[in-house]
Design an enzyme around this catalytic site. Structure first.
Site, short mmCIF file in Angstrom:
data_model
loop_
_atom_site.label_atom_id
_atom_site.label_comp_id
_atom_site.label_asym_id
_atom_site.label_seq_id
_atom_site.Cartn_x
_atom_site.Cartn_y
_atom_site.Cartn_z
N ASN A 185 64.73 11.87 -84.35
CA ASN A 185 65.05 12.34 -85.70
C ASN A 185 64.99 13.87 -85.67
OD1 ASN A 185 65.22 12.99 -88.38
ND2 ASN A 185 63.31 11.99 -89.01
N LYS A 224 65.76 15.86 -87.91
CA LYS A 224 65.48 16.44 -89.24
C LYS A 224 66.46 17.59 -89.50
CE LYS A 224 60.81 14.75 -88.85
NZ LYS A 224 59.42 14.82 -89.20
N HIS A 248 62.43 7.90 -95.28
CA HIS A 248 61.50 8.76 -94.53
C HIS A 248 60.53 9.41 -95.52
CE1 HIS A 248 59.93 11.98 -92.04
NE2 HIS A 248 60.32 11.27 -91.01
N GLU A 283 59.53 12.29 -95.79
CA GLU A 283 60.00 13.58 -96.32
C GLU A 283 60.98 13.34 -97.47
OE1 GLU A 283 61.08 15.08 -92.46
OE2 GLU A 283 58.95 15.12 -91.97
N GLU A 323 55.23 5.17 -90.00
CA GLU A 323 54.95 6.59 -89.79
C GLU A 323 53.82 7.03 -90.72
OE1 GLU A 323 58.71 8.59 -87.92
OE2 GLU A 323 58.64 8.99 -90.05
N GLY A 329 54.34 15.64 -87.64
CA GLY A 329 54.44 17.08 -87.45
C GLY A 329 53.10 17.78 -87.41
N SER A 356 54.01 12.50 -84.37
CA SER A 356 53.49 13.27 -83.23
C SER A 356 53.53 12.51 -81.90
CB SER A 356 52.08 13.79 -83.52
OG SER A 356 52.10 14.69 -84.61
P1 13P Z 1 57.01 14.35 -85.42
O1 13P Z 1 57.29 13.57 -84.14
O2 13P Z 1 57.50 15.75 -85.38
O3 13P Z 1 55.60 14.19 -85.83
O4 13P Z 1 57.90 13.63 -86.57
C1 13P Z 1 57.83 12.27 -86.72
C2 13P Z 1 58.87 11.83 -87.68
O5 13P Z 1 58.78 12.12 -88.87
C3 13P Z 1 60.01 11.07 -87.16
O6 13P Z 1 60.80 10.55 -88.18
#
Ligand code: 13P
Length: 258
Positions: A9, A11, A96, A98, A168, A174, A214
């Protein structure tokens, strides 16, 4: 036996045609021939056409990170699932954290998008997960159960097996703070038990549940060795071809040794 799936992803971190081409041209030869793991790159809308042209005859599938629940109309700024389908998108990330937290997407909205994705023949990757405060208050399972009930409302058993769930935990996204393999496995087992109650055991056994938060080359193998973790949704570490390849190879190894 469930085939692991690794999704990158990106983003909003990588999305111009030039940087997309640069990354993918390095990445393709590194994973050529790997057919034990489904590999998906979920790129921003601006990168999708370029990515499709580069990926079309490879073992890497294309995903998008969001869509709207209508095909056409006066929805300024939104993207139709039909548009995505036509340019070669196969997978769609929905819900997601976010999107839920920053853009206030609700379970009800995600449910509408999910039904639309299924009827457009896009493969949904649906994210669920708890905030840190919820975990600390011992509410993780309650939150997960609520998200499963609402997000998958009125989804048939036949449709459900086409869906990939990404667990997640929001506190792990992150932050560099991964859930331990045991913490993740506990919730994956819980999700499977909810699916078994909602549908049946056979259906629950077929559904792939990815972990996300992560994931890095140095923790991927331990996570993927857990029986109920069927690959991962990778953010930061999916931006570089070497780290993403390492994670894919960890998933490949988990099948061969597991
Ligand atoms: P990170 O791997 O940067 O923690 O992000 C995970 C994520 O949100 C994947 O959709």
């Amino acid at each position: 036996m469930r085939k692991p799936i690794i999704g990158g992803n990106w983003k909003m971190n990588r999305g111009t045609p030039i940087e997309t081409k640069e990354m993918l041209e390095k990445f393709i030869p590194l994973v050529v021939g790997i057919d034990t793991v489904d590999i998906v790159i979920a790129a921003p809308f601006t990168a999708l056409i370029t990515a499709y042209e580069i990926l079309k005859n490879t073992n890497i599938k294309l995903g998008a990170q969001n869509m709207y629940f209508e095909d056409k109309g006066a929805f300024t700024g939104e993207i139709s699932p039909e548009f995505l389908k036509e340019i070669g998108v196969e997978y769609i990330i929905l819900g997601h954290s976010e999107r839920r937290d920053i853009f206030k997407e609700t379970d009800a909205l995600i449910n509408k998008k999910l039904k639309k994705a299924l009827s457009t023949d896009l493969k949904p990757i649906v994210c669920i997960g708890e905030h840190l405060e919820e975990r600390e208050m011992g509410k993780t399972k309650e939150i997960i159960e609520h998200q499963i009930n609402e997000t998958f409302k009125d989804i048939s058993k036949e449709a459900m097996i086409k869906i990939i769930i990404a667990y997640e935990p929001i506190w792990a996204i992150g932050t560099g703070k991964t859930a331990t393999p045991e913490q993740a496995e506990e919730i994956h087992i819980f999700i499977r038990s909810l699916l078994s109650k909602k549908f049946d055991e056979e259906t629950a056994d077929l559904i792939r549940i990815q972990y996300g938060g992560s994931i890095k080359p140095n923790n991927a193998e331990d996570l993927f060795n857990k029986e109920n973790i069927d690959g991962g949704l990778v953010g930061g570490a999916s931006l570089e071809s070497d780290s993403l390849t390492h994670i894919i190879k960890a998933a490949d190894k988990s099948i061969k040794t597991g």
